[in-house]
Design a protein around this motif. Structure first.
Motif, PDB file in Angstrom:
ATOM      1  N   GLY A 147       1.101  -1.044  -0.026  1.00 21.26           N
ATOM      2  CA  GLY A 147      -0.291  -0.298   0.366  1.00 21.26           C
ATOM      3  C   GLY A 147       1.027   1.375  -0.302  1.00 21.26           C
ATOM      4  N   ARG A 148       0.402   2.279   1.158  1.00 20.67           N
ATOM      5  CA  ARG A 148       1.280   3.617   0.849  1.00 20.67           C
ATOM      6  C   ARG A 148       1.556   4.397   2.154  1.00 20.67           C
TER       7      ARG A 148
ATOM      8  N   ASN B 249     -10.502   8.461   3.116  1.00 14.96           N
ATOM      9  CA  ASN B 249     -10.868   8.060   2.045  1.00 14.96           C
ATOM     10  C   ASN B 249      -9.456   8.347   0.611  1.00 14.96           C
TER      11      ASN B 249
ATOM     12  N   ARG C   1      -6.615   6.724   2.343  1.00 15.55           N
ATOM     13  CA  ARG C   1      -5.710   5.535   2.464  1.00 15.55           C
ATOM     14  C   ARG C   1      -5.431   4.205   1.068  1.00 15.55           C
ATOM     15  N   VAL C   2      -3.987   4.586   1.469  1.00 17.69           N
ATOM     16  CA  VAL C   2      -4.030   2.927   0.920  1.00 17.69           C
ATOM     17  C   VAL C   2      -3.468   1.907   1.596  1.00 17.69           C
TER      18      VAL C   2
ATOM     19  N   GLN D  59      -9.575  -9.675  -4.859  1.00 17.24           N
ATOM     20  CA  GLN D  59     -10.440  -8.871  -4.192  1.00 17.24           C
ATOM     21  C   GLN D  59     -10.667  -7.752  -3.743  1.00 17.24           C
TER      22      GLN D  59
ATOM     23  N   ARG E  88      -7.687  -5.480  -4.593  1.00 15.73           N
ATOM     24  CA  ARG E  88      -8.595  -4.525  -5.684  1.00 15.73           C
ATOM     25  C   ARG E  88      -9.218  -3.208  -4.821  1.00 15.73           C
ATOM     26  N   ASP E  89     -10.399  -3.676  -3.779  1.00 20.62           N
ATOM     27  CA  ASP E  89     -11.145  -2.616  -3.171  1.00 20.62           C
ATOM     28  C   ASP E  89     -10.333  -1.663  -2.749  1.00 20.62           C
ATOM     29  N   LEU E  90      -9.081  -2.343  -2.604  1.00 18.78           N
ATOM     30  CA  LEU E  90      -8.255  -1.328  -0.943  1.00 18.78           C
ATOM     31  C   LEU E  90      -7.378  -0.762  -2.362  1.00 18.78           C
ATOM     32  N   GLY E  91      -7.026  -0.706  -3.021  1.00 15.99           N
ATOM     33  CA  GLY E  91      -6.481   0.132  -4.076  1.00 15.99           C
ATOM     34  C   GLY E  91      -4.642  -0.937  -4.026  1.00 15.99           C
ATOM     35  N   LEU E  92      -4.542  -1.999  -3.098  1.00 16.48           N
ATOM     36  CA  LEU E  92      -3.309  -2.685  -2.685  1.00 16.48           C
ATOM     37  C   LEU E  92      -2.799  -3.750  -4.025  1.00 16.48           C
ATOM     38  N   GLY E  93      -0.879  -3.666  -3.997  1.00 17.88           N
ATOM     39  CA  GLY E  93      -0.472  -4.363  -5.078  1.00 17.88           C
ATOM     40  C   GLY E  93      -0.652  -5.802  -3.876  1.00 17.88           C
TER      41      GLY E  93
END
Length: 416
Positions: A226-227, A237, A239-240, A312, A315-320
């Protein structure tokens, strides 16, 4: 000599004394043991075990993985040996009985045979397998895996602990590199006595578990990316959050295991977030999913469902996300003849017993690939294991060892 009768029992006090004496080596901080593989404590425990075996008239062989094989001669030099044993290495905060009961119970069985002058056609070998626990050098059941041809010796020698020390170097350092080629020995059969490491036998009031199967396993190592950002100043909204992804996947593993009942378990055990600071949202999470089942199809379905759900969530959380297997073995069906010998022994001796599936991996699971194999289990208090509070009773230890003795004598063929 006819088959030994139900009055033949091991020396319970001598067995218990041996277990307590071994427990003095590598003591834990809370009453258990820290005798991790290839440490100085492991070397000391090996020397004590060797001295006991030689005093019992056995000859010691050691293979290139450091596995110890103490042989009691049979009357037929052409007959393949019957093996029994387990492991002496422990978890960092391990108990006094996990593995140790199987090794010292096997030694006690031989001592009892010596006391009574019992001879067998097949030689009998008591075994201490190296690095069953896998806590210092992953994976678990390392030496038996090489013996069974599942793992390569070079791979095993190259495994490193948390300090970067290699298995091969540490085995050499403690002086236990044997001259036997790993896997060269042929077996007529093998029996492993072990504490259950679960609550079923105690809850059912049974003294003996007749192990018919072993669960298959997948360990899946997941890396989420994430980040990193400040926990106080980053809007929700924006956060990663790799830690949040780990939490949701942990819950998904539980739900998938529950949906695949019966005969399925799953959890996240080892877990780390980075940078692991109280005021930084994790930018990375690395954790291991452990799923098990005695049914291969169910095990593989669970793996597929977990990988789809994890992807899934990422993807929903924008994570690798990366998922890679960190350990695997298929479910085990133990040898019908060996299982029958265990059941016969329990019935002849009048011990209450039930069929059971091993929830943990054991050396017998790998050896089953190359020789007829079975396991015997005794209860442990509250099913607790891999914990310094692990506890069994002298009566449970004696019952399991009595069954081991009679199953081995049936298989090794008493003569005289």
């Amino acid at each position: 000599m006819s088959a030994p009768g139900e009055n033949l029992r091991i020396n319970s006090a001598r067995l218990w004394d041996a277990i307590m004496e071994m427990a003095k080596i590598g003591p834990g901080v809370a009453g258990g043991n820290n005798r991790q593989t290839l440490t100085d404590a492991d070397a000391q425990g090996r020397r004590l075990f060797q001295s006991w075996c030689e005093a019992a008239g056995m000859t010691m062989g050691v293979d290139a993985m450091g596995t110890m094989f103490a042989t009691r001669a049979g009357t037929d030099p052409e007959a393949l040996p019957v093996y029994m044993g387990s492991h002496l290495d422990t978890q960092p905060t391990g108990g006094k009985y996990d593995g140790v009961l199987g090794v010292l119970g096997a030694l006690e069985a031989v001592r009892t045979m010596n006391d009574l002058g019992i001879k067998t056609r097949h030689p009998i070998v008591v075994t201490n397998w190296t690095n069953e626990e896998g806590t210092r050098f992953a994976p678990a059941m390392l030496a038996s895996g090489v013996f069974a041809g599942v793992l390569k010796q070079d791979y095993a020698y190259g495994r490193q602990d948390a300090e970067g020390k290699s298995f091969g170097d540490e085995l050499k350092r403690i002086g236990w590199v044997g001259d036997e080629k790993v896997g060269a020995r042929k077996m007529h059969a093998m029996f492993e006595l072990h504490i259950e490491q679960g609550p079923i036998l105690e809850a059912e009031g049974r003294e003996i578990g007749v192990v018919t199967h072993g669960q298959g396993l997948w360990w899946l190592q997941v890396t989420l990316t994430g980040r990193e950002s400040h926990t106080g100043s980053t809007p929700m909204n924006m956060r990663v959050n790799a830690g949040l992804g780990m939490a949701r996947i942990t819950e998904a593993v539980h739900e998938i295991a529950m949906a695949n009942q019966p005969n399925a378990v799953g959890a996240v055990g080892q877990a780390n977030v980075y940078p692991n600071s109280r005021n930084v949202i994790p930018g990375k999470a690395v954790f291991t999913i452990d799923i098990r089942s005695p049914q291969l199809a169910k095990l593989n379905v669970m793996r597929e469902e977990i990988e789809l759900a994890a992807a899934q969530i990422a993807r929903d959380l924008g994570l690798g996300i990366e998922i890679e297997p960190a350990g695997h073995f298929d479910p085990v069906t133990f040898d019908e003849g060996c299982v029958k010998a265990v059941r016969n022994a329990a019935e002849k001796l009048g011990y209450s017993h039930m069929d059971i599936v091993s929830g943990a991996g054991h050396d017998a699971c790998w050896i089953n690939k190359v020789a007829p194999t079975a396991m015997i289990m005794c209860p442990c208090v509250d099913g607790l294991s891999h914990n310094e509070a692990e506890e069994i009773s002298p009566e449970w230890a004696a019952a399991g060892t009595d069954v081991l003795l009679h199953a081995v004598l049936e298989t090794a063929e008493v003569v005289g």
